[in-house]
Write an enzyme that holds these catalytic residues in place. Structure first.
Site, PDB file in Angstrom:
ATOM      1  N   PHE A  84       0.834  -1.190   0.000  1.00 12.67           N
ATOM      2  CA  PHE A  84       0.000   0.000   0.000  1.00 12.67           C
ATOM      3  C   PHE A  84       0.874   1.246   0.000  1.00 12.67           C
ATOM      4  O   PHE A  84       0.961   1.968   0.987  1.00 12.67           O
ATOM      5  CB  PHE A  84      -0.906  -0.019   1.237  1.00 12.67           C
ATOM      6  CG  PHE A  84      -1.675  -1.301   1.386  1.00 12.67           C
ATOM      7  CD1 PHE A  84      -2.840  -1.516   0.658  1.00 12.67           C
ATOM      8  CD2 PHE A  84      -1.216  -2.311   2.222  1.00 12.67           C
ATOM      9  CE1 PHE A  84      -3.538  -2.702   0.770  1.00 12.67           C
ATOM     10  CE2 PHE A  84      -1.912  -3.509   2.350  1.00 12.67           C
ATOM     11  CZ  PHE A  84      -3.076  -3.707   1.626  1.00 12.67           C
ATOM     12  N   GLY A 136       5.327  -0.875  10.269  1.00 13.56           N
ATOM     13  CA  GLY A 136       4.367  -1.302   9.263  1.00 13.56           C
ATOM     14  C   GLY A 136       5.058  -1.640   7.964  1.00 13.56           C
ATOM     15  O   GLY A 136       5.220  -0.796   7.088  1.00 13.56           O
ATOM     16  N   SER A 148       7.486  -0.672   1.122  1.00 10.13           N
ATOM     17  CA  SER A 148       8.236   0.484   1.646  1.00 10.13           C
ATOM     18  C   SER A 148       9.631   0.060   2.080  1.00 10.13           C
ATOM     19  O   SER A 148      10.604   0.816   1.952  1.00 10.13           O
ATOM     20  CB  SER A 148       7.480   1.116   2.823  1.00 10.13           C
ATOM     21  OG  SER A 148       7.135   0.144   3.791  1.00 10.13           O
ATOM     22  N   ASP A 177       7.047  -4.824  12.529  1.00  4.90           N
ATOM     23  CA  ASP A 177       5.676  -5.235  12.170  1.00  4.90           C
ATOM     24  C   ASP A 177       5.383  -6.542  12.894  1.00  4.90           C
ATOM     25  O   ASP A 177       6.206  -7.463  12.870  1.00  4.90           O
ATOM     26  CB  ASP A 177       5.570  -5.432  10.646  1.00  4.90           C
ATOM     27  CG  ASP A 177       4.121  -5.468  10.150  1.00  4.90           C
ATOM     28  OD1 ASP A 177       3.286  -6.137  10.793  1.00  4.90           O
ATOM     29  OD2 ASP A 177       3.840  -4.832   9.123  1.00  4.90           O
ATOM     30  N   SER A 179       4.530  -2.647  17.805  1.00 10.89           N
ATOM     31  CA  SER A 179       5.386  -1.466  17.783  1.00 10.89           C
ATOM     32  C   SER A 179       5.744  -0.958  19.189  1.00 10.89           C
ATOM     33  O   SER A 179       6.915  -0.700  19.490  1.00 10.89           O
ATOM     34  CB  SER A 179       4.660  -0.387  16.965  1.00 10.89           C
ATOM     35  OG  SER A 179       5.200   0.866  17.156  1.00 10.89           O
ATOM     36  N   HIS A 229      -4.065   1.980  11.970  1.00 11.31           N
ATOM     37  CA  HIS A 229      -4.704   3.265  11.716  1.00 11.31           C
ATOM     38  C   HIS A 229      -5.766   3.636  12.745  1.00 11.31           C
ATOM     39  O   HIS A 229      -6.494   4.610  12.557  1.00 11.31           O
ATOM     40  CB  HIS A 229      -5.301   3.293  10.304  1.00 11.31           C
ATOM     41  CG  HIS A 229      -4.255   3.453   9.240  1.00 11.31           C
ATOM     42  ND1 HIS A 229      -2.924   3.671   9.551  1.00 11.31           N
ATOM     43  CD2 HIS A 229      -4.325   3.425   7.892  1.00 11.31           C
ATOM     44  CE1 HIS A 229      -2.249   3.770   8.424  1.00 11.31           C
ATOM     45  NE2 HIS A 229      -3.060   3.620   7.405  1.00 11.31           N
TER      46      HIS A 229
HETATM   47  N1  SAH Z   1       4.395  -0.031   4.504  1.00 11.00           N
HETATM   48  C1  SAH Z   1       3.654  -1.116   3.900  1.00 11.00           C
HETATM   49  C2  SAH Z   1       2.183  -1.177   4.310  1.00 11.00           C
HETATM   50  C3  SAH Z   1       1.954  -1.347   5.771  1.00 11.00           C
HETATM   51  S1  SAH Z   1       0.311  -1.914   6.123  1.00 11.00           S
HETATM   52  C4  SAH Z   1       3.789  -1.041   2.377  1.00 11.00           C
HETATM   53  O1  SAH Z   1       4.649  -0.309   1.885  1.00 11.00           O
HETATM   54  O2  SAH Z   1       3.064  -1.746   1.686  1.00 11.00           O
HETATM   55  C5  SAH Z   1       0.297  -1.792   7.856  1.00 11.00           C
HETATM   56  C6  SAH Z   1       1.116  -2.834   8.595  1.00 11.00           C
HETATM   57  O3  SAH Z   1       1.171  -2.418   9.958  1.00 11.00           O
HETATM   58  C7  SAH Z   1       0.519  -4.244   8.611  1.00 11.00           C
HETATM   59  O4  SAH Z   1       1.426  -5.152   8.052  1.00 11.00           O
HETATM   60  C8  SAH Z   1       0.283  -4.549  10.101  1.00 11.00           C
HETATM   61  O5  SAH Z   1       0.607  -5.873  10.483  1.00 11.00           O
HETATM   62  C9  SAH Z   1       1.195  -3.560  10.779  1.00 11.00           C
HETATM   63  N2  SAH Z   1       0.762  -3.150  12.118  1.00 11.00           N
HETATM   64  C10 SAH Z   1      -0.444  -2.674  12.482  1.00 11.00           C
HETATM   65  N3  SAH Z   1      -0.480  -2.369  13.783  1.00 11.00           N
HETATM   66  C11 SAH Z   1       0.760  -2.660  14.276  1.00 11.00           C
HETATM   67  C12 SAH Z   1       1.366  -2.574  15.562  1.00 11.00           C
HETATM   68  N4  SAH Z   1       0.690  -2.110  16.618  1.00 11.00           N
HETATM   69  N5  SAH Z   1       2.641  -2.970  15.706  1.00 11.00           N
HETATM   70  C13 SAH Z   1       3.341  -3.458  14.633  1.00 11.00           C
HETATM   71  N6  SAH Z   1       2.821  -3.546  13.392  1.00 11.00           N
HETATM   72  C14 SAH Z   1       1.558  -3.167  13.207  1.00 11.00           C
HETATM   73 MG    MG Z   2      -0.181   3.214   4.672  1.00 16.36          MG
END
Ligand code: SAH
Ligand code: MG
Length: 204
Positions: free
Chosen positions: A13, A39, A45, A64, A117, A137
């Site tokens: 994403f 993430g 990314s 993540d 995190s 989010h």
């Molecule tokens: N940066 C990525 C997209 C990240 S999607 C890209 O370039 O495609 C969001 C990610 O955040 C997911 O994989 C999810 O597992 C992670 N995530 C959500 N809440 C989290 C938390 N509290 N601690 C660690 N990872 C988390």
């Molecule tokens: Mg995003």
């Protein structure tokens, strides 16, 4: 910028202009220390940031838990059945993430931190050149990410926050809320917004 693999072959994403901005700023601040992203998902990314770290002599910590955000869970809008661990009935993007690192030959430059995190941040003390926040989010998750990591950014370093939607009808407000908090703290100055990616410079 030359990436080690076809970035379209990595699920994720992140728009190309956003990835290029991540690469550009990570390259610039690499001499200040390591970078960290919250993430990673399947590593889109991560490839941009990791490649900058490889080229400019830094290292990336990729945090993540790989259990997916709210919107990745079964029955939700961005659920991907191919990332679902049926045996344990939960999301697991770690396998795909590792595969991306291996394909991109980035294993010596990216340290996967498979953890929530806030848990990963608990005993963290290494100053960071750049923090990219793209995790959960919910307001709770975004606030926890901001509180956990922003304080570790060195002066002159970068705080990048993904999924900024000034119009509430266009998307969730948690990321832009922490972006505004950072600005209001007086510790950051606005550099630019690329698509939905906000880039701030640590000045204090
Ligand atoms: N940066 C990525 C997209 C990240 S999607 C890209 O370039 O495609 C969001 C990610 O955040 C997911 O994989 C999810 O597992 C992670 N995530 C959500 N809440 C989290 C938390 N509290 N601690 C660690 N990872 C988390
Ligand atoms: Mg995003």
């Amino acid at each position: 910028m030359q990436l080690p693999i076809d970035i379209d072959s990595v699920k994720g994403f992140l728009a190309a202009d956003e990835g290029e901005a991540l690469f550009r700023y990570a390259s610039e601040v690499a001499p200040l220390g390591p970078c960290l992203e919250v993430g990673s998902y399947c590593g889109k990314s991560t490839v941009y940031l990791g490649q900058a770290c490889r080229e400019f002599g830094s290292q990336l910590y990729a945090v993540d838990h790989h259990r997916g955000s709210e919107e990745h869970q079964q029955g939700e809008e961005y659920h991907d059945p191919s990332l679902f661990d049926a045996e344990h009935q939960q999301m697991d993007s770690f396998r795909a993430f590792r595969n991306t690192l291996r394909r991109a030959d980035l294993e010596s430059f990216v340290v996967p931190v498979v953890s929530d995190s806030a848990t990963a941040a608990k005993y963290w003390s290494t100053p960071l050149a750049m923090v990219f926040i793209d995790g959960g989010h919910s307001m709770e998750a975004a606030m926890a990410d901001y509180r956990s990591w922003a304080g570790h950014i060195r002066q002159g370093g970068i705080l990048a926050i993904h999924d900024l939607f000034p119009d509430p009808a266009a998307g969730g407000q948690a990321p832009i809320t922490i972006y505004r908090l950072a600005l209001a703290s007086g510790l950051y100055s606005e550099i630019e917004v690329v698509n939905t990616l906000g880039l701030l410079r640590r000045i204090g």
